[in-house]
Design a protein around this motif. Structure first.
Motif, PDB file in Angstrom:
ATOM      1  N   ILE A 159       0.843  -1.206   0.000  1.00 32.61           N
ATOM      2  CA  ILE A 159       0.000   0.000   0.000  1.00 32.61           C
ATOM      3  C   ILE A 159       0.876   1.253   0.000  1.00 32.61           C
ATOM      4  CG2 ILE A 159      -1.710   1.311   1.305  1.00 32.61           C
ATOM      5  CD1 ILE A 159      -2.716  -1.471   2.347  1.00 32.61           C
ATOM      6  N   ALA A 160       1.942   1.232   0.806  1.00 34.33           N
ATOM      7  CA  ALA A 160       2.851   2.388   0.840  1.00 34.33           C
ATOM      8  C   ALA A 160       3.438   2.625  -0.546  1.00 34.33           C
ATOM      9  CB  ALA A 160       3.959   2.144   1.862  1.00 34.33           C
ATOM     10  N   TYR A 161       3.805   1.541  -1.228  1.00 29.90           N
ATOM     11  CA  TYR A 161       4.397   1.690  -2.560  1.00 29.90           C
ATOM     12  C   TYR A 161       3.349   2.168  -3.571  1.00 29.90           C
ATOM     13  CZ  TYR A 161       6.960   0.756  -6.824  1.00 29.90           C
ATOM     14  OH  TYR A 161       7.571   0.887  -8.033  1.00 29.90           O
ATOM     15  N   VAL A 162       2.104   1.678  -3.421  1.00 28.54           N
ATOM     16  CA  VAL A 162       1.026   2.141  -4.304  1.00 28.54           C
ATOM     17  C   VAL A 162       0.817   3.647  -4.127  1.00 28.54           C
ATOM     18  CG1 VAL A 162      -1.470   2.042  -4.676  1.00 28.54           C
ATOM     19  CG2 VAL A 162      -0.152  -0.059  -4.518  1.00 28.54           C
ATOM     20  N   ARG A 163       0.870   4.114  -2.889  1.00 35.89           N
ATOM     21  CA  ARG A 163       0.763   5.558  -2.628  1.00 35.89           C
ATOM     22  C   ARG A 163       1.896   6.318  -3.324  1.00 35.89           C
ATOM     23  NH1 ARG A 163      -4.214   5.937  -1.863  1.00 35.89           N
ATOM     24  NH2 ARG A 163      -5.100   5.882   0.218  1.00 35.89           N
ATOM     25  N   ALA A 164       3.094   5.712  -3.302  1.00 36.04           N
ATOM     26  CA  ALA A 164       4.237   6.353  -3.969  1.00 36.04           C
ATOM     27  C   ALA A 164       4.001   6.409  -5.478  1.00 36.04           C
ATOM     28  CB  ALA A 164       5.517   5.589  -3.649  1.00 36.04           C
ATOM     29  N   LEU A 165       3.463   5.321  -6.036  1.00 35.08           N
ATOM     30  CA  LEU A 165       3.169   5.304  -7.476  1.00 35.08           C
ATOM     31  C   LEU A 165       2.153   6.387  -7.827  1.00 35.08           C
ATOM     32  CD1 LEU A 165       2.797   1.494  -8.331  1.00 35.08           C
ATOM     33  CD2 LEU A 165       4.661   3.008  -8.985  1.00 35.08           C
ATOM     34  N   GLN A 166       1.121   6.492  -6.991  1.00 36.85           N
ATOM     35  CA  GLN A 166       0.075   7.484  -7.261  1.00 36.85           C
ATOM     36  C   GLN A 166       0.646   8.895  -7.207  1.00 36.85           C
ATOM     37  OE1 GLN A 166      -2.721   6.286  -4.200  1.00 36.85           O
ATOM     38  NE2 GLN A 166      -4.074   5.360  -5.728  1.00 36.85           N
ATOM     39  N   ARG A 167       1.496   9.126  -6.205  1.00 36.85           N
ATOM     40  CA  ARG A 167       2.095  10.455  -6.056  1.00 36.85           C
ATOM     41  C   ARG A 167       2.992  10.772  -7.252  1.00 36.85           C
ATOM     42  NH1 ARG A 167       3.007  14.664  -6.093  1.00 36.85           N
ATOM     43  NH2 ARG A 167       3.758  16.207  -4.611  1.00 36.85           N
ATOM     44  N   ALA A 168       3.709   9.744  -7.733  1.00 35.54           N
ATOM     45  CA  ALA A 168       4.647   9.977  -8.830  1.00 35.54           C
ATOM     46  C   ALA A 168       3.931  10.432 -10.093  1.00 35.54           C
ATOM     47  CB  ALA A 168       5.439   8.698  -9.108  1.00 35.54           C
ATOM     48  N   GLN A 169       2.697   9.922 -10.301  1.00 41.27           N
ATOM     49  CA  GLN A 169       1.990  10.248 -11.536  1.00 41.27           C
ATOM     50  C   GLN A 169       1.422  11.658 -11.543  1.00 41.27           C
ATOM     51  OE1 GLN A 169       1.476   8.238 -14.405  1.00 41.27           O
ATOM     52  NE2 GLN A 169       3.125   7.064 -13.480  1.00 41.27           N
ATOM     53  N   ILE A 170       1.250  12.261 -10.367  1.00 38.17           N
ATOM     54  CA  ILE A 170       0.710  13.630 -10.352  1.00 38.17           C
ATOM     55  C   ILE A 170       1.785  14.630  -9.945  1.00 38.17           C
ATOM     56  CG2 ILE A 170      -1.721  13.036  -9.987  1.00 38.17           C
ATOM     57  CD1 ILE A 170      -1.233  13.563  -6.970  1.00 38.17           C
ATOM     58  N   GLY A 171       3.046  14.211 -10.059  1.00 37.16           N
ATOM     59  CA  GLY A 171       4.147  15.106  -9.711  1.00 37.16           C
ATOM     60  C   GLY A 171       4.282  16.235 -10.721  1.00 37.16           C
ATOM     61  N   THR A 172       4.809  17.340 -10.264  1.00 32.51           N
ATOM     62  CA  THR A 172       5.071  18.472 -11.161  1.00 32.51           C
ATOM     63  C   THR A 172       6.535  18.885 -10.994  1.00 32.51           C
ATOM     64  OG1 THR A 172       4.454  20.058  -9.461  1.00 32.51           O
ATOM     65  CG2 THR A 172       2.718  19.356 -10.982  1.00 32.51           C
ATOM     66  N   VAL A 173       6.944  19.840 -11.794  1.00 33.06           N
ATOM     67  CA  VAL A 173       8.337  20.308 -11.741  1.00 33.06           C
ATOM     68  C   VAL A 173       8.683  20.811 -10.346  1.00 33.06           C
ATOM     69  CG1 VAL A 173       9.962  21.971 -12.696  1.00 33.06           C
ATOM     70  CG2 VAL A 173       8.290  20.880 -14.174  1.00 33.06           C
ATOM     71  N   SER A 174       7.697  21.398  -9.675  1.00 32.65           N
ATOM     72  CA  SER A 174       7.989  21.976  -8.363  1.00 32.65           C
ATOM     73  C   SER A 174       8.301  20.906  -7.317  1.00 32.65           C
ATOM     74  CB  SER A 174       6.799  22.825  -7.892  1.00 32.65           C
ATOM     75  OG  SER A 174       5.640  22.007  -7.848  1.00 32.65           O
ATOM     76  N   ASP A 175       7.971  19.622  -7.618  1.00 34.62           N
ATOM     77  CA  ASP A 175       8.299  18.542  -6.676  1.00 34.62           C
ATOM     78  C   ASP A 175       9.769  18.145  -6.735  1.00 34.62           C
ATOM     79  OD1 ASP A 175       5.708  18.204  -5.670  1.00 34.62           O
ATOM     80  OD2 ASP A 175       5.139  17.050  -7.454  1.00 34.62           O
ATOM     81  N   VAL A 176      10.456  18.507  -7.838  1.00 29.52           N
ATOM     82  CA  VAL A 176      11.848  18.077  -7.984  1.00 29.52           C
ATOM     83  C   VAL A 176      12.729  18.985  -7.127  1.00 29.52           C
ATOM     84  CG1 VAL A 176      13.685  17.607  -9.642  1.00 29.52           C
ATOM     85  CG2 VAL A 176      11.309  17.385 -10.340  1.00 29.52           C
ATOM     86  N   PRO A 177      13.557  18.384  -6.253  1.00 31.56           N
ATOM     87  CA  PRO A 177      14.440  19.219  -5.433  1.00 31.56           C
ATOM     88  C   PRO A 177      15.380  20.022  -6.330  1.00 31.56           C
ATOM     89  CG  PRO A 177      14.505  16.917  -4.726  1.00 31.56           C
ATOM     90  CD  PRO A 177      13.731  16.956  -5.985  1.00 31.56           C
ATOM     91  N   ASP A 178      15.722  21.233  -5.876  1.00 33.01           N
ATOM     92  CA  ASP A 178      16.517  22.140  -6.703  1.00 33.01           C
ATOM     93  C   ASP A 178      17.829  21.514  -7.160  1.00 33.01           C
ATOM     94  OD1 ASP A 178      14.722  24.134  -6.805  1.00 33.01           O
ATOM     95  OD2 ASP A 178      15.472  25.195  -5.022  1.00 33.01           O
ATOM     96  N   ASP A 179      18.489  20.758  -6.262  1.00 24.90           N
ATOM     97  CA  ASP A 179      19.814  20.234  -6.619  1.00 24.90           C
ATOM     98  C   ASP A 179      19.742  19.067  -7.589  1.00 24.90           C
ATOM     99  OD1 ASP A 179      18.597  18.847  -4.515  1.00 24.90           O
ATOM    100  OD2 ASP A 179      20.494  17.910  -3.962  1.00 24.90           O
ATOM    101  N   ARG A 180      18.566  18.506  -7.843  1.00 30.78           N
ATOM    102  CA  ARG A 180      18.446  17.392  -8.791  1.00 30.78           C
ATOM    103  C   ARG A 180      17.876  17.838 -10.135  1.00 30.78           C
ATOM    104  NH1 ARG A 180      18.731  12.735  -5.553  1.00 30.78           N
ATOM    105  NH2 ARG A 180      19.162  11.570  -7.476  1.00 30.78           N
ATOM    106  N   LYS A 181      17.488  19.100 -10.237  1.00 32.04           N
ATOM    107  CA  LYS A 181      16.832  19.563 -11.472  1.00 32.04           C
ATOM    108  C   LYS A 181      17.753  19.445 -12.670  1.00 32.04           C
ATOM    109  CE  LYS A 181      13.105  22.399  -9.812  1.00 32.04           C
ATOM    110  NZ  LYS A 181      12.571  23.705  -9.428  1.00 32.04           N
TER     111      LYS A 181
END
Lengths: 216, 217
Positions: B189-211
């Motif tokens: 379930i925790a991993y499913v939540r991670a999958l769901q979050r990943a699909q609605i991610g936006t540019v603002s979710d990416v940490p500055d140092d990884r952009k």
């Protein structure tokens, strides 16, 4: 007085002795070749009640071994339940005559009479979980099941076979992520013997060589 | 003497032609060099082991199912003998509704998520697909509609309800309780939540140092 035996008889004891040596050698060779599991067991491919193809399900679909053999890394023996088949076959090929026995089993609750291929004698206490959790891949003992339409015994599973690996585990171990990947390479083949020795050390792999390791 | 050698050679040829070579494929039961009738009681001991047949029980199985209401002496994480944690074992809050969040006895960390990914890939991805979009491999072989995780209904569904679906199945999906221990179900379930979050991610979710790795400024 006429000679009772021809003179060639003098050589007979030696000839018989030579023949005896030859016969013993031939008999020893025959027993060694035919009376060990390398001959009696390797190649055993019984006809199963349901013509399940690992080549189709594992090789083609890419199902993980553990999808069906789900207790293999915790409890051991894991012939899948009928329900496992029905996870997909309640919707796929629902009328296939090959699956009639599976549907019957689900209805009646009786087991499918799968034929045991890799039979261990009762005095051997083998545990799958300790092997797969310490880098021994399925393929080491079971061969490339992902290419088999009918499961065939590929290794003799004799005591010598077990001990070969217990004496030199560094030649057989593979990375933890590769244990259930039947096409993966051993660490020794992929990264060399030093990396394999390090893995054996780091994972504290000390396979028993004493009798009581496997016999109780 | 020569006749003797010829006879021996003939016997060898006969044996080889009858028995063949190593590695042949055969379907009949393997030859037993030390047969049971001559050496009884060692190789096939009359003990019952996992998944073996037994003539003693009426269903022919050596494995027995625990009678109803049996309590295992040690079971579950941290050796909890009783399954009396309704959050952990049923996904239910004390008032009987589906619980939200994860049971306090489980630590949701990277290790837990990795376990979830591992189990998800084995047991869920064949139907639900590796990213949870409902396009698993079996769809090509005729599996019916498998819902995607990436809609609001499932994003907002309580974790306890997902736990109930894994445990008891739903619709055409059979229960997976026999394949996933309760803690593993929560990890999935925790991993499913991670999958769901990943699909609605936006540019603002990416940490500055990884952009930089993604080529965005």
């Amino acid at each position: 007085m006429a000679k009772l035996f021809p003179k060639s008889i003098n050589r007979l004891p030696l000839q018989l002795a030579v023949y005896l040596v030859v016969v013993v050698c031939v008999a020893t060779a025959g027993v060694t070749y035919y009376m060990t599991p390398k001959y009696t067991r390797v190649g055993y491919a019984p006809i199963q009640p349901v013509p399940y193809s690992h080549a189709k399900h594992v090789g083609e679909l890419g199902l993980d071994c553990r999808y069906c053999h789900s207790t293999i890394d915790t409890a051991g023996a894991a012939v899948p339940t009928t329900q496992t088949c029905m996870n997909c076959h309640n919707q796929i090929k629902t009328a296939s005559p090959a699956l009639a026995l599976v549907r019957d089993s689900l209805q009646s609750g009786r087991s499918i009479p799968w034929v045991h291929v890799h039979v261990m004698p009762s005095f051997v206490y083998f545990d799958h979980s300790v092997h797969v959790n310490r880098g021994v891949g399925c393929v080491e003992c079971h061969g490339k099941v992902n290419q088999m339409d009918v499961v065939t015994q590929m290794q003799p599973m004799s005591m010598g076979f077990c001990l070969d690996c217990h004496r030199a585990p560094e030649l057989r171990v593979r990375a933890k992520a590769d244990v259930f990947n039947l096409d993966s390479k051993t660490i020794e083949a992929a990264q060399g013997i030093d990396a394999a020795r390090r893995f054996v050390h780091d994972w504290n792999i000390r396979p028993p060589q004493s009798c009581s390791g496997c016999h109780r | 003497m020569r006749t003797l050698y010829i006879l021996t050679a003939f016997a060898v040829v006969l044996t080889v032609s009858l028995l063949g070579f190593r590695g042949r494929v055969f379907t009949h039961p393997p030859m037993d060099v030390f047969p049971e009738w001559a050496f009884p009681g060692m190789k096939y001991q009359p003990k019952l082991t996992q998944q073996t047949p037994s003539a003693f029980f009426s269903d022919g199985r050596a494995d027995r199912v625990a009678p109803p209401n049996t309590v295992a002496s040690s079971y579950g994480p941290a050796g909890q003998p009783l399954r009396n944690d309704s959050f952990l074992y049923q996904g239910r809050a004390p008032d009987g509704t589906f619980a939200r969040g994860f049971p306090p006895v489980l630590k949701v960390d990277m290790r837990f998520l990795n376990r979830g990914r591992d189990r998800f890939t084995i047991y869920c991805s064949p139907c639900h697909g590796l990213v949870g979009d409902g396009n698993g491999i079996v769809k090509k072989y005729g599996m019916g509609a498998v819902p995607t995780y990436h809609d609001d209904r499932l994003r907002k569904m309580a974790e306890g309800e997902i736990f109930g679906t894994i445990t008891n199945g739903k619709g055409q999906m059979n229960p997976y309780a026999d394949k996933l221990a309760p803690a593993d179900r929560w990890a999935v379930i925790a991993y499913v939540r991670a999958l769901q979050r990943a699909q609605i991610g936006t540019v603002s979710d990416v940490p500055d140092d990884r952009k930089g790795e993604l080529g965005i400024k």
